[in-house]
Scaffold this active site. Structure first.
Site, PDB file in Angstrom:
ATOM      1  N   LYS A  73       0.828  -1.253   0.047  1.00  0.00           N
ATOM      2  CA  LYS A  73       0.068  -0.109   0.130  1.00  0.00           C
ATOM      3  C   LYS A  73       0.955   1.191  -0.017  1.00  0.00           C
ATOM      4  CE  LYS A  73      -4.228  -1.873   2.219  1.00  0.00           C
ATOM      5  NZ  LYS A  73      -5.087  -1.761   3.227  1.00  0.00           N
ATOM      6  N   ASP A 110      -9.719   3.097   2.197  1.00  0.00           N
ATOM      7  CA  ASP A 110      -9.780   2.502   3.415  1.00  0.00           C
ATOM      8  C   ASP A 110     -10.240   3.564   4.569  1.00  0.00           C
ATOM      9  OD1 ASP A 110      -8.793  -0.209   2.964  1.00  0.00           O
ATOM     10  OD2 ASP A 110      -6.707   0.537   3.016  1.00  0.00           O
ATOM     11  N   LYS A 165       7.393   2.232  16.159  1.00  0.00           N
ATOM     12  CA  LYS A 165       6.654   2.312  14.843  1.00  0.00           C
ATOM     13  C   LYS A 165       5.484   3.338  15.014  1.00  0.00           C
ATOM     14  CE  LYS A 165       4.654  -0.785  11.475  1.00  0.00           C
ATOM     15  NZ  LYS A 165       4.320  -2.181  11.274  1.00  0.00           N
TER      16      LYS A 165
HETATM   17  P1  ATR Z   1      -2.509  -3.939   8.635  1.00  0.00           P
HETATM   18  O1  ATR Z   1      -2.387  -3.123   7.092  1.00  0.00           O
HETATM   19  O2  ATR Z   1      -3.644  -4.843   8.633  1.00  0.00           O
HETATM   20  O3  ATR Z   1      -2.644  -2.867   9.604  1.00  0.00           O
HETATM   21  P2  ATR Z   1       0.159  -4.573   9.148  1.00  0.00           P
HETATM   22  O4  ATR Z   1       0.651  -3.130   8.572  1.00  0.00           O
HETATM   23  O5  ATR Z   1       1.104  -5.724   8.992  1.00  0.00           O
HETATM   24  O6  ATR Z   1      -1.305  -4.853   9.051  1.00  0.00           O
HETATM   25  O7  ATR Z   1       0.082  -3.998  10.691  1.00  0.00           O
HETATM   26  C1  ATR Z   1       0.104  -5.059  11.620  1.00  0.00           C
HETATM   27  C2  ATR Z   1      -0.064  -4.281  13.267  1.00  0.00           C
HETATM   28  O8  ATR Z   1      -0.174  -5.191  14.155  1.00  0.00           O
HETATM   29  C3  ATR Z   1       1.713  -3.652  13.351  1.00  0.00           C
HETATM   30  O9  ATR Z   1       1.288  -2.380  14.168  1.00  0.00           O
HETATM   31  C4  ATR Z   1       2.146  -4.769  14.511  1.00  0.00           C
HETATM   32  O10 ATR Z   1       2.692  -4.479  15.612  1.00  0.00           O
HETATM   33  P3  ATR Z   1       4.409  -4.144  15.167  1.00  0.00           P
HETATM   34  O11 ATR Z   1       4.493  -2.879  14.613  1.00  0.00           O
HETATM   35  O12 ATR Z   1       4.954  -4.345  16.517  1.00  0.00           O
HETATM   36  O13 ATR Z   1       4.887  -5.028  14.105  1.00  0.00           O
HETATM   37  C5  ATR Z   1       0.680  -5.324  14.975  1.00  0.00           C
HETATM   38  N1  ATR Z   1       0.932  -6.750  15.508  1.00  0.00           N
HETATM   39  C6  ATR Z   1       1.171  -7.924  14.761  1.00  0.00           C
HETATM   40  N2  ATR Z   1       1.452  -9.102  15.381  1.00  0.00           N
HETATM   41  C7  ATR Z   1       0.819  -8.625  16.699  1.00  0.00           C
HETATM   42  C8  ATR Z   1       0.882  -9.386  17.914  1.00  0.00           C
HETATM   43  N3  ATR Z   1       1.087 -10.793  18.014  1.00  0.00           N
HETATM   44  N4  ATR Z   1       0.676  -8.765  19.085  1.00  0.00           N
HETATM   45  C9  ATR Z   1       0.576  -7.232  19.047  1.00  0.00           C
HETATM   46  N5  ATR Z   1       0.838  -6.753  17.981  1.00  0.00           N
HETATM   47  C10 ATR Z   1       0.815  -7.144  16.704  1.00  0.00           C
END
Ligand code: ATR
Length: 290
Positions: A73, A110, A165
């Protein structure tokens, strides 16, 4: 008479096998009796993605519209001729319109899709206190609309597993819009869920039947909306716990639906009749086990 080949639409991203978008868009094409088809284009790495984007410009390429999902994206912006002002501010594009002259236009549906669903849920954002879990692409789109609308929330507290992040995201958005209502917090406790009017989960926690909750369920209350962007399962443990405390709850299928309708509208160049929108929503709902 020679039958014209169909105009091709689709979604690029990786992985894609669980995407419900083909169901929704193909149902609309069929109902409208247009010679178009919506396909999955899984692009496993950046190299394949770059080649795909270059070929989109080729004369005679039959692709006229695309959705873009994780992880492209943001990267897709570099391949677009004209980016819509909202998508530019959000720094993410989820919809491409490609003209017969092979010019590529990028939009983000979105954020507006999220707003439409919350409107349907009857939640008025003005002056509300919002808590958000996660700092990925979905949060990027939600934060952007929440900061840009006139009826802004009073405050948005953002917690992410990786603090840096979230901090980087808010800093980046803050250079393009007034993001002063957003505060990145250090712990889930600092989200002050007990005082919040709404909690939004944008992380994948709950997708795979994890039973551990990202926030203390005792903090949920009857005067709040708990919204999980996950729609499969239809009710995550988070939503179940919130419902048990009397909170209004919703999954994110409505957001997926509205973003899809807006993408379709961009491809068609006009709004579509309510009866076709109903068909799109039904196709989506049928794609998720109850
Ligand atoms: P999307 O486009 O669906 O938002 P993404 O860009 O991959 O997907 O983002 C996923 C988010 O969920 C991220 O903020 C990620 O945290 P990190 O920045 O620490 O990677 C968070 N996330 C993913 N798995 C997680 C978990 N098991 N527990 C808590 N946060 C999680």
């Amino acid at each position: 008479m020679v039958k014209e080949p169909p105009a091709i639409y689709g979604i690029i991203g990786y992985p894609l096998e669980h995407s419900l978008s083909p169901r929704m868009h193909n149902a609309a094409f069929k109902a409208l009796k247009v010679n178009s088809v919506y396909k999955l284009f899984p692009l496993a790495n950046e190299q394949v993605f770059t080649v795909f984007m270059e070929h989109l410009k080729d004369e005679g390429n039959p692709i006229f519209g695309l959705n873009v999902t994780v992880p492209y994206k943001e990267k897709v912006l570099a391949h677009i001729d004209t980016v819509d002002p909202f998508a530019l501010k959000a720094g993410a594009v989820n919809t491409l319109v490609i003209t017969h002259q092979r010019k590529i236009f990028g939009f983000n549906t979105d954020g507006p899709g999220f707003l439409s669903h919350w409107h349907e849920l009857g939640f008025h954002l003005k002056d509300k206190r919002i808590a958000i879990l996660g700092a990925g692409g979905t949060t990027r789109a939600i934060l952007s609309v929440l900061c840009l609308i006139n009826d802004r929330p009073a405050s948005i507290k953002l917690y992410n597993r990786t603090y840096e992040k979230a901090e980087a995201l808010v800093k980046e958005l803050g250079q393009k819009m007034d993001a002063s209502i957003v505060e990145v917090v250090n712990t889930p406790e600092d989200l002050d869920v007990e005082l919040a009017d709404a909690l939004i989960n944008t992380t994948p926690v709950g997708l795979k039947g994890e039973t551990q909750l990202p926030v203390d369920p005792n903090l949920f209350h009857a005067d709040m909306l708990v919204y999980d962007v996950i729609y499969n399962p239809a009710e995550t443990p988070l939503l179940k716990a919130a419902k048990a405390k009397g909170a209004q709850t919703s999954n994110g299928l409505g957001m997926l639906y509205y973003q899809g309708v807006l993408s379709f509208t961009n491809w068609a160049g006009m709004d579509i009749d309510a009866k076709y929108k109903k068909i799109m929503r039904k196709a989506l709902e049928e794609g998720v086990p109850a």
